[in-house]
Enzyme design. Sequence first.
Site, PDB file in Angstrom:
ATOM      1  NE  ARG A 340      -3.416  -2.782   0.331  1.00 14.30           N
ATOM      2  CZ  ARG A 340      -3.004  -3.895  -0.280  1.00 14.30           C
ATOM      3  NH1 ARG A 340      -1.926  -3.893  -1.066  1.00 14.30           N
ATOM      4  NH2 ARG A 340      -3.666  -5.025  -0.116  1.00 14.30           N
ATOM      5  NE  ARG A 350      -0.963   0.938   5.272  1.00  8.25           N
ATOM      6  CZ  ARG A 350      -1.831  -0.045   5.004  1.00  8.25           C
ATOM      7  NH1 ARG A 350      -1.436  -1.282   4.894  1.00  8.25           N
ATOM      8  NH2 ARG A 350      -3.099   0.240   4.834  1.00  8.25           N
ATOM      9  CD1 TRP A 487     -10.307  -8.684   5.219  1.00  8.57           C
ATOM     10  CD2 TRP A 487     -12.364  -7.922   5.689  1.00  8.57           C
ATOM     11  NE1 TRP A 487     -10.716  -7.868   4.183  1.00  8.57           N
ATOM     12  CE2 TRP A 487     -11.975  -7.395   4.449  1.00  8.57           C
ATOM     13  CE3 TRP A 487     -13.632  -7.583   6.195  1.00  8.57           C
ATOM     14  CZ2 TRP A 487     -12.798  -6.556   3.698  1.00  8.57           C
ATOM     15  CZ3 TRP A 487     -14.443  -6.749   5.450  1.00  8.57           C
ATOM     16  CH2 TRP A 487     -14.029  -6.252   4.215  1.00  8.57           C
ATOM     17  CG  ASP A 489      -8.548  -2.432   8.970  1.00 10.80           C
ATOM     18  OD1 ASP A 489      -7.995  -3.299   9.663  1.00 10.80           O
ATOM     19  OD2 ASP A 489      -8.085  -2.022   7.894  1.00 10.80           O
ATOM     20  CE  LYS A 630     -12.728   3.290   3.945  1.00 12.56           C
ATOM     21  NZ  LYS A 630     -11.365   3.611   3.482  1.00 12.56           N
ATOM     22  CD  GLU A 631     -13.914  -0.729   6.278  1.00 12.70           C
ATOM     23  OE1 GLU A 631     -14.223   0.434   5.913  1.00 12.70           O
ATOM     24  OE2 GLU A 631     -12.733  -1.112   6.442  1.00 12.70           O
ATOM     25  CD  GLN A 684     -10.586   0.784   0.974  1.00 13.11           C
ATOM     26  OE1 GLN A 684     -11.358   1.737   1.025  1.00 13.11           O
ATOM     27  NE2 GLN A 684      -9.548   0.660   1.793  1.00 13.11           N
ATOM     28  N   GLY A 704      -6.633  -5.045  -1.626  1.00 15.44           N
ATOM     29  CA  GLY A 704      -6.706  -6.494  -1.551  1.00 15.44           C
ATOM     30  C   GLY A 704      -7.731  -7.079  -2.506  1.00 15.44           C
TER      31      GLY A 704
END
Length: 795
Positions: A340, A350, A487, A489, A630-631, A684, A704
């Site tokens: 990443r 990162r 998985w 986050d 997103k999530e 993503q 991923g």
Amino acid sequence: MNYGYFEEKAREYVITNPNTPAPWANYLGSPDYGAIVTVNAGGYSFVKSGAAGRILRYTFNQFDEPGRYIYLRDEETGDFWSASWKPVAKPLDTYKSECHHGTSYTEIISEYNGIRSRVLYYVPMGATHEVWRVSLENLTDRERKISVFGYCEFTTESLYTQDLVNLQYTQFITKTEFHDTFLLEQINEFNYPRPDGTTGRERFFGLAGAKVASYTGRREQFLGRSRFDKPQAVVDGKCDNSLNYNGNPCGALQFCAALKPGEKTTAAFLLGQKTVFEAKEIVDRYTQTAETVDKELQELIAYWHGELANLKITTPDKNFDTMVNTWNAFQCFITFVWSRAASLMYCGERNGYGYRDTVQDIQGIMHLDPELARQQLTFMLSAQVHHGAGLPLVKFSHNAGHEDTPEQDSYVKATGHPSYRADDALWLFPTVYKYIAETGNTAYLDEEIPFADKDVGTVREHLKRAINFSMTHLGPHGMPAGLHADWNDCLQLGAKGESTFVAFQLYYALIIMKEFCADEPEYVKYLDETAENLLKILNEQCFEGDRFIRGFREDGVVIGSKKDNEANMWLNPQSWAVISRGATAEQAEAILNTACEKLNTPYGLEVMQPSYRYEYFEGARMRLFNPGTKENGGIFCQPQGWAILAEALCGHGNRAFQYFKESSPASFNDDADRRVIEPYVHGQFIEGHESPFAGRSHVHWLTGTASTVMVGCVEGILGLRPTPAGIEISPAIPKEWDGFTMEKVFRGRKLHIIVDNSAHKEGKPAKVVLNGVERAAGVIPADELKAENDITVIM
Ligand code: GLC
């Protein structure tokens, strides 16, 4: 509307309209010398780190500027344009442009005013400098005099944030020099010792194959009072030969070309972080520009096309072919190599590898280059702590056997990660399995690898300890605790909350370990009992008839029960119940149907529904994201790959393929304004139905998703499922397909596979014909394969 098309033979995506809804980008080089280049030549370069080794400036989230600009000026009329559409942006009815994004090179071909320009951007194989080859052709029937200006904007400091904000310091530490064929930017920095004992750093911008007509090392002299669309030096027809001393450094070099009708000329701009001697040597190397560049380009293409050669499919769906054969595969290599590290979304802050991300990334290239995959897998095993957990962040400087861990302040300080995740090390099981199955190298299990902090153990021992870590971190129901995250986050379940997703991952791990430890009966017994017990808990505590719940909060409250108003249905526990082999056939049918019914949209499956709005809990961090994002109920793209795989494992070819198509970048080629990001790479996530922008995708390239969708396609839809003993070929495809073909290299042997679907089934083949001999469907033992094999799979 579309902005381009896939050119499958050359493995390129060709952008024919440069006014794309976002800067559509490509990757050049590697993190040793990395460059991101967009359709309008925007982007940046760095050495080792996008954040700490930045060479070229780039303003994130703005106008895709600055970039690697080439300006062309007609010396007779003074009219000027750029070799990429922007920054000058001539009206598109007079300016033709094609941007060819290829495998680690990008070529922008433009035609304006009777001049065709081709600018090829690349980083040579293994090199740490970049090349911009410029070729011009006079398409008119009169002589033309064209001035060419190459421009790049250097940072003043390798730390890009310092360059952006600490101006009272960084503006006063650089100066430039001119050396006949190149400009050299010098940075005074105590942190970077030079070989001669002084401190600092140099970057160069050079010209080969043409004579420098003018130069400037000062951004303000090049631009004047204008922006990139109207630089003063280009307006004036020359740079003022000034050098930077304090202020904003740049590299700007002009050369002049006189072209007879039909005549061509070629030169190259070179750029890198090199000393004066190295810079001179590099520029000299490109004096025979055309030959040198052609050779280097061929090397790049040969390498990358070689990496993609182990699998080639030809199906009735061109977009599927192009994704599997080229773009998804190339993206897998990019995520494998770059992790990443840097994109137009990740700026390079990162400073290491995320554990689960990397172990997943490895899976994406397994069918193409398993030995390259093994190197990284071994590295990741060496980042397992002696008690079995994975280090949440594996530093780029990882020193196996000597690392500190989240138990120590020093690690937390260096990485910002205070604790372990429940899932990290569990990704090792499918990844190790896939490596052994692809290669047949069972001896890998006995290879000794150090742990991150102390101890050395075989791969088998590493895996045992991973199981042990999960088994010593169980919650009150006897399922794995969710810890800092599974998985997801955004799901923080702590030491007492529990995750069904991880429970299924653990179940899968136990099943895989039985195969790896077949000659240890005591251990196999333990694995059997543990697996049986875990499945019992999952069935008794987590199964609601049409779905598995997501887990338990720290206070024992169920997450994802159908009784809940919000977040009552989650995708991953369903797909993983199937992938782990934990679900019965009947359960699989039920839970996959519910997933389809409750979560599917025209753009893929939402990760959970309905999004959290009011009834969230402390550990449900995703509630911060807008619903459908997103999530929090977005179409998170990694889980698409698992849904594809789960459906395919059940023989549901129609649905597996439907899921592929819904979220596949290529499917949006003609609806590119909806998706916004590149139609050739996964993002993503995609915004879900609760967003006013359903179908819009975000966070391009480094995700991923590349690997999970690749695995979903290769093992799932195409049904290429290696096992330690051989290979099973069990496609799950749309009923309408008459069949398709695959060319696959497996353990060095060639498999010419024809899938015959004249029966119009969607999964579970009836029989297989291997080199003329009919056999039942199932695993073809590797030792029955010859150098070349004709395989017909009859559905
Ligand atoms: C991002 C992270 C990945 C995580 C996922 C879901 O993709 O990189 O590690 O699993 O989000 O939260």
